[in-house]
Scaffold this motif. Structure first.
Motif, short mmCIF file in Angstrom:
data_model
loop_
_atom_site.label_atom_id
_atom_site.label_comp_id
_atom_site.label_asym_id
_atom_site.label_seq_id
_atom_site.Cartn_x
_atom_site.Cartn_y
_atom_site.Cartn_z
N LEU A 78 10.08 12.51 4.05
CA LEU A 78 11.01 12.63 2.94
C LEU A 78 10.42 12.14 1.62
O LEU A 78 11.06 12.29 0.58
N GLY A 79 9.24 11.55 1.66
CA GLY A 79 8.62 11.08 0.43
C GLY A 79 7.49 10.12 0.72
O GLY A 79 7.12 9.87 1.88
N ILE A 80 6.94 9.56 -0.35
CA ILE A 80 5.84 8.60 -0.27
C ILE A 80 6.42 7.21 -0.53
O ILE A 80 7.23 7.01 -1.44
N ALA A 81 6.00 6.23 0.25
CA ALA A 81 6.56 4.88 0.14
C ALA A 81 5.47 3.87 -0.16
O ALA A 81 4.30 4.07 0.18
N LEU A 82 5.89 2.79 -0.80
CA LEU A 82 5.04 1.62 -0.95
C LEU A 82 5.52 0.59 0.07
O LEU A 82 6.65 0.12 0.00
N VAL A 117 0.84 -1.19 0.00
CA VAL A 117 0.00 0.00 0.00
C VAL A 117 0.88 1.24 0.00
O VAL A 117 2.05 1.21 0.39
N ALA A 118 0.30 2.37 -0.45
CA ALA A 118 1.01 3.65 -0.48
C ALA A 118 0.78 4.38 0.83
O ALA A 118 -0.36 4.54 1.28
N VAL A 119 1.88 4.83 1.45
CA VAL A 119 1.79 5.50 2.74
C VAL A 119 2.67 6.75 2.74
O VAL A 119 3.63 6.86 1.96
N ALA A 120 2.36 7.66 3.65
CA ALA A 120 3.14 8.89 3.80
C ALA A 120 2.96 9.41 5.21
O ALA A 120 2.12 8.91 5.98
N SER A 121 3.74 10.41 5.56
CA SER A 121 3.60 11.05 6.87
C SER A 121 2.25 11.76 6.94
O SER A 121 1.66 12.10 5.91
N PRO A 122 1.73 12.00 8.16
CA PRO A 122 0.46 12.72 8.27
C PRO A 122 0.47 14.09 7.60
O PRO A 122 -0.51 14.49 6.97
#
Length: 333
Positions: A234-238, A170-175
């Motif tokens: 620092l970015g968006i992660a899978l 899934v794609a996740v990021a900081s709030p």
């Protein structure tokens, strides 16, 4: 004339197996901590006792002949059983002060196993876990480990394995990043700093109905480092759902989309792996039961209605227009 098993020089078999693998007497001597002449002598003793040659000499190399190939399979199996038996005997000899040696993939150990270790101690205070973290495939019997948590397809030679779970991506990021992207389309992610492998992002965008060529700003050989980078904005992660479950619950990460990606088939599943001789050993049975309970608890945590923690809830990104049109067309057909 063939020798009987009672007269077979068993001490020569490990040397024979190593020489068959390395195809070089000098390399065999170095690995076995023997002299070159000692290795040559032990192979000679084995061949003399059997009454036939096992190797062909080709310059500095030695190569198994047909007889050697036939013997090697049985020797591998027999020595593996002996190694497992010694490991089981050593484990049984520990008595009350029981210690279970477990090797794990670093990212799995850091993101999933360690946060749950307090529950292991509460449940089994008399069984100490000795954890070894490595990205390399460890030989359990040779290196004295009782079990491993591995990622792959299963079916490791000479070992029993039990599949623990599969994990979608899934794609996740900081709030903060998620709040900034709230209400944007999935295509907007392509213009964000992407973390991880381009092949996963390309597949993720394609299955979301967005045709772009991704250009991640950083790739990682350790998923825990990538997810930490995402937590720091620092970015968006899978990330794999199991690896991000705690971060989603605690609000350190936020899921950006309902889109889920099936991982590469070579790395779909996580397994508990152990020598068959230890199947009924008490500490291993305890580990198996505890792991299955923890996996069930995590699966409940990542259910759709609990994917995003309430205190950090951010509306999922809008589906891309291309994907929405495709769904309407499918519904009308």
């Amino acid at each position: 004339m063939l020798t009987s098993m009672t007269r077979l020089p068993l001490h020569t078999l490990p040397v024979f197996r190593t020489a068959a693998r390395l195809q070089n007497l000098r390399a065999t001597a170095l690995e076995m901590h023997l002299t070159h002449s000692a290795v040559s002598q032990q192979i000679g003793v084995l061949e003399q006792q059997l009454g036939f040659a096992l190797f062909e000499r080709r310059g500095r190399r030695i190569v198994l002949n047909a007889a050697g190939e036939a013997l090697l399979g049985s020797v591998d199996s027999a020595l593996a059983q002996l190694d497992a038996g010694v490991l089981a005997a050593a484990a049984a000899a520990c008595g009350a002060a029981q210690r279970l040696r477990l090797t794990v993939v670093p990212s799995f150990g850091q993101r999933w196993l360690l946060p749950r270790m307090h529950r292991w101690r509460e449940r089994h205070p008399g069984i100490a876990l000795e954890l070894h973290s490595s990205q390399q495939l460890v030989d359990l019997q040779r290196d004295g480990f009782h079990a491993a948590l591995r990622q792959g397809r299963g079916g490791w030679p000479g070992l029993s394995d039990e599949r623990l779970f599969d994990s979608l991506i899934v794609a996740v990021a900081s709030p903060a990043t998620a709040r900034r992207l709230q209400g944007s389309g999935v295509a907007a992610l392509a213009h964000e700093p992407l973390l991880g492998g381009a092949q996963f992002w390309d597949r993720w965008f394609k299955e979301a109905g967005v045709h772009v060529r991704s250009n991640p700003v950083a790739n990682f050989n350790d998923a825990s480092l990538m997810l930490q980078a995402a937590e720091q904005g620092l970015g968006i992660a899978l990330g794999r759902e199991f690896m991000v479950a705690d971060a989603l619950r605690d609000g350190r990460l936020v899921r950006l989309s309902e889109q889920r990606l099936v991982a590469d088939s070579a790395y779909d599943s996580y397994y508990l792996v152990y020598p068959p001789a230890l199947r009924d050993w008490g500490p291993l049975q305890a580990l198996r039961a505890w792991l299955h309970d923890e996996v069930c608890a995590t699966q409940k945590m990542i259910a759709p209605d609990a994917s995003v923690p309430e205190q950090a809830a951010v509306a999922p990104l809008k589906k891309s227009p291309a994907r929405s049109k495709a769904k309407k067309a499918a519904a009308g057909s």
